[in-house]
Design a protein around this motif. Structure first.
Motif, PDB file in Angstrom:
ATOM      1  N   GLY A   1      -5.023  12.658  10.610  1.00  0.00           N
ATOM      2  CA  GLY A   1      -4.141  13.396  10.017  1.00  0.00           C
ATOM      3  C   GLY A   1      -4.086  13.271   8.547  1.00  0.00           C
ATOM      4  O   GLY A   1      -4.022  14.224   7.830  1.00  0.00           O
ATOM      5  N   ALA A   2      -3.479  11.951   8.261  1.00  0.00           N
ATOM      6  CA  ALA A   2      -3.612  11.609   6.842  1.00  0.00           C
ATOM      7  C   ALA A   2      -4.769  11.970   6.045  1.00  0.00           C
ATOM      8  O   ALA A   2      -4.381  12.267   4.837  1.00  0.00           O
ATOM      9  N   ALA A   3      -5.756  11.586   6.650  1.00  0.00           N
ATOM     10  CA  ALA A   3      -6.894  11.692   5.716  1.00  0.00           C
ATOM     11  C   ALA A   3      -7.264  13.289   5.435  1.00  0.00           C
ATOM     12  O   ALA A   3      -7.508  13.640   4.314  1.00  0.00           O
ATOM     13  N   ILE A   4      -7.095  14.160   6.510  1.00  0.00           N
ATOM     14  CA  ILE A   4      -7.229  15.492   6.372  1.00  0.00           C
ATOM     15  C   ILE A   4      -6.145  16.208   5.030  1.00  0.00           C
ATOM     16  O   ILE A   4      -6.747  16.639   4.245  1.00  0.00           O
ATOM     17  N   ILE A   5      -4.895  15.665   5.312  1.00  0.00           N
ATOM     18  CA  ILE A   5      -3.929  16.007   4.295  1.00  0.00           C
ATOM     19  C   ILE A   5      -4.473  15.365   2.779  1.00  0.00           C
ATOM     20  O   ILE A   5      -4.332  16.235   1.795  1.00  0.00           O
ATOM     21  N   GLY A   6      -4.875  14.323   2.873  1.00  0.00           N
ATOM     22  CA  GLY A   6      -5.279  13.585   1.455  1.00  0.00           C
ATOM     23  C   GLY A   6      -6.225  14.464   0.845  1.00  0.00           C
ATOM     24  O   GLY A   6      -6.495  14.608  -0.314  1.00  0.00           O
ATOM     25  N   LEU A   7      -7.316  14.743   1.619  1.00  0.00           N
ATOM     26  CA  LEU A   7      -8.595  15.383   1.129  1.00  0.00           C
ATOM     27  C   LEU A   7      -7.946  16.742   0.519  1.00  0.00           C
ATOM     28  O   LEU A   7      -8.604  17.330  -0.371  1.00  0.00           O
ATOM     29  N   SER A   8      -6.989  17.557   1.356  1.00  0.00           N
ATOM     30  CA  SER A   8      -6.618  18.822   0.995  1.00  0.00           C
ATOM     31  C   SER A   8      -5.981  18.923  -0.479  1.00  0.00           C
ATOM     32  O   SER A   8      -6.235  19.648  -1.235  1.00  0.00           O
ATOM     33  N   LEU A   9      -5.158  17.676  -0.589  1.00  0.00           N
ATOM     34  CA  LEU A   9      -4.470  17.591  -1.748  1.00  0.00           C
ATOM     35  C   LEU A   9      -5.477  17.154  -3.018  1.00  0.00           C
ATOM     36  O   LEU A   9      -5.071  17.775  -4.396  1.00  0.00           O
ATOM     37  N   VAL A  10      -6.285  16.583  -2.801  1.00  0.00           N
ATOM     38  CA  VAL A  10      -7.395  16.317  -3.775  1.00  0.00           C
ATOM     39  C   VAL A  10      -8.210  17.583  -4.150  1.00  0.00           C
ATOM     40  O   VAL A  10      -8.387  17.946  -5.213  1.00  0.00           O
ATOM     41  N   LEU A  11      -8.328  18.465  -3.164  1.00  0.00           N
ATOM     42  CA  LEU A  11      -9.177  19.598  -3.430  1.00  0.00           C
ATOM     43  C   LEU A  11      -8.332  20.638  -4.505  1.00  0.00           C
ATOM     44  O   LEU A  11      -8.674  21.411  -5.238  1.00  0.00           O
ATOM     45  N   VAL A  12      -6.982  20.747  -3.944  1.00  0.00           N
ATOM     46  CA  VAL A  12      -5.915  21.628  -4.563  1.00  0.00           C
ATOM     47  C   VAL A  12      -5.940  20.920  -6.170  1.00  0.00           C
ATOM     48  O   VAL A  12      -5.893  21.702  -7.065  1.00  0.00           O
ATOM     49  N   GLY A  13      -5.766  19.424  -6.216  1.00  0.00           N
ATOM     50  CA  GLY A  13      -5.843  19.042  -7.571  1.00  0.00           C
ATOM     51  C   GLY A  13      -7.033  19.307  -8.414  1.00  0.00           C
ATOM     52  O   GLY A  13      -6.839  19.476  -9.566  1.00  0.00           O
ATOM     53  N   LEU A  14      -8.242  19.444  -7.878  1.00  0.00           N
ATOM     54  CA  LEU A  14      -9.403  19.807  -8.485  1.00  0.00           C
ATOM     55  C   LEU A  14      -9.550  21.506  -8.851  1.00  0.00           C
ATOM     56  O   LEU A  14     -10.398  21.783  -9.384  1.00  0.00           O
ATOM     57  N   GLY A  15      -8.306  22.203  -8.517  1.00  0.00           N
ATOM     58  CA  GLY A  15      -8.362  23.594  -8.570  1.00  0.00           C
ATOM     59  C   GLY A  15      -9.088  24.628  -7.704  1.00  0.00           C
ATOM     60  O   GLY A  15      -9.237  25.579  -7.728  1.00  0.00           O
ATOM     61  N   VAL A  16      -9.450  23.911  -6.580  1.00  0.00           N
ATOM     62  CA  VAL A  16      -9.903  24.718  -5.358  1.00  0.00           C
ATOM     63  C   VAL A  16      -9.044  25.338  -4.607  1.00  0.00           C
ATOM     64  O   VAL A  16      -7.734  25.036  -4.408  1.00  0.00           O
TER      65      VAL A  16
END
Length: 409
Positions: free
Chosen positions: A20-35
């Motif tokens: 779950g933490a990995a999924i949340i972390g990946l989502s935050l990275v994508l949001v940070g990249l403007g996705v």
């Protein structure tokens, strides 16, 4: 020594938290990249579905697809969820030296995995049968009847009267963008008959969510009704059966008109073309009419297709072109500048429509002359108005791959 149940449960919980933490972390990275995750998710989900249907029959097909798709998703989630849960829950850990309890036969489990799939298959059979009957329905009282004739490598559309036998108008140009295409009235039932003169073709419009084979010696029919909300829209179609070397150019377009627009269009197309009349002496000919004796047609205006010049009209050079095997027999021609000339065009392809059109500069340039489209085997003489000096291209309107160069000097 085997691990205790409490230790195994805590390790499973830690693993789930890590995932779950990995999924949340990946989502935050994508949001940070403007996705935009919502837009990306919408694009992904809609990409799993067929196009939005523009016919009532296509809507029924899409509804069937949605039901089957949701059933498949539910089965996928249950099966893959059980697999992942079993892998995590019963994975072997250090110290596990004994086999877990073994299950040999379970009446309830066997009953469930037999009865549930059987019910699902019966259900999908029933709804598929109902949809098939609705889509294949062909009525004798269809308000508009059209016959699509497929041939290597073009489409021809015959508009029929209510009895379905008399041809009111034939459209040889399959693309709306080239001035042709298949016109249909939105909100009315259209009965389409499919005929082939040579090999097997297939009539396919993605937004109809429907494909039907066109078989030599057999007439296939189906009905469709375009939604009234799609008036003015153009839908791209193609042959979906490999039919030869020119298969890739066997395209067509369908345009939806309002009922009133379609009726007016068909009446206008069904009327015989008026005979050409020469303009008064010294006056330019109207658009599309031949010029009077000794006068070239106005620059950029097409001459009438396949019509002879009036007495005393253009008497210039005659160029000969023959179409055979869906290609011209020559790739280069020369004509005198500012002098009317003739094109003696022979179409040696049986039942295949061709013509000669002249475009300025290139095959995709402005059209300055368009000869009448007609099926072979036949011959026509086109009267071409005088053209200014320059480079031109001659091209078949029906088969744009048939081209050549015309040098006017």
């Amino acid at each position: 020594m085997s691990s205790s149940p409490r230790s195994r449960t805590s390790q499973t919980a830690i693993f789930a938290l890590a995932v779950g933490a990995a999924i949340i972390g990946l989502s935050l990275v994508l949001v940070g990249l403007g996705v935009n995750l919502l837009d990306a998710g919408h694009v992904f989900v809609t990409g799993l579905f067929p196009p939005v249907a523009v016919t009532s029959q296509g809507a029924e097909i899409r509804d069937l697809y949605t039901i089957v798709f949701l059933i498949a998703v539910a089965i996928f989630i249950v099966v893959e969820g059980l697999i992942i849960w079993s892998v995590i829950r019963y994975r072997r850990k250090p110290g596990d030296d004994t086999l877990p309890p073994q299950t040999h036969g379970n009446n309830i489990a066997e009953l469930v995995w037999t009865v549930v799939p059987t019910i699902l298959v019966i259900f999908m059979f029933v709804i598929s049968w109902q949809t098939l009957n609705a889509v294949d329905k062909s009525s004798n009282d269809a308000q508009t009847k059209i016959r699509a004739v497929a041939g290597q490598f073009q489409w021809q559309f015959d508009y029929l009267d209510p009895d379905g036998t008399t041809v009111l108008y034939t459209e040889y140009t399959p693309l709306v963008s080239s001035g042709g295409g298949m016109m249909v009235p939105a909100g009315r039932t259209v009965q389409l008959s499919l005929v082939s003169n040579d090999v097997i073709h297939a009539f396919y419009v993605p937004q109809f969510l429907f494909k039907r084979d066109v078989v030599p010696g057999r007439t296939n029919q189906f009905d469709f009704k375009v939604n009234e909300s799609d008036v003015g829209q153009t839908f791209r179609g193609q042959c979906a059966e490999l039919c030869g070397s020119g298969h890739s150019i066997m395209l067509f377009e369908v345009k939806a008109l309002s009922a009133a627009e379609f009726d007016a269009w068909l009446v206008q197309k069904s009327q015989p073309a008026p005979s050409a009349q020469p303009a008064p002496s010294g006056q330019p000919a109207p658009s599309g009419q031949p010029a009077p004796s000794g006068q070239p047609a106005p620059s950029g205006q097409p001459a009438p297709s396949g019509q002879p010049a009036p007495s005393g009209g253009a008497q210039g050079e005659t160029l000969a072109i023959t179409a055979e095997g869906v290609k011209y027999d020559t790739s280069a021609l020369t004509a005198p500048a500012n002098t009317p000339f003739k094109i003696d065009f022979k179409n040696n392809d049986p039942a295949t429509p061709h013509n000669v059109a002249i475009h300025q500069g290139s095959p995709t340039g402005q059209e300055v002359f368009k000869g009448e489209i007609f099926p072979g085997v036949a011959e026509k003489v086109y009267e071409v108005p005088g053209l200014p000096a320059g480079a031109y291209a001659f091209v078949c309107t029906v088969h744009p791959t048939m081209t050549g160069t015309l040098t006017v000097q």
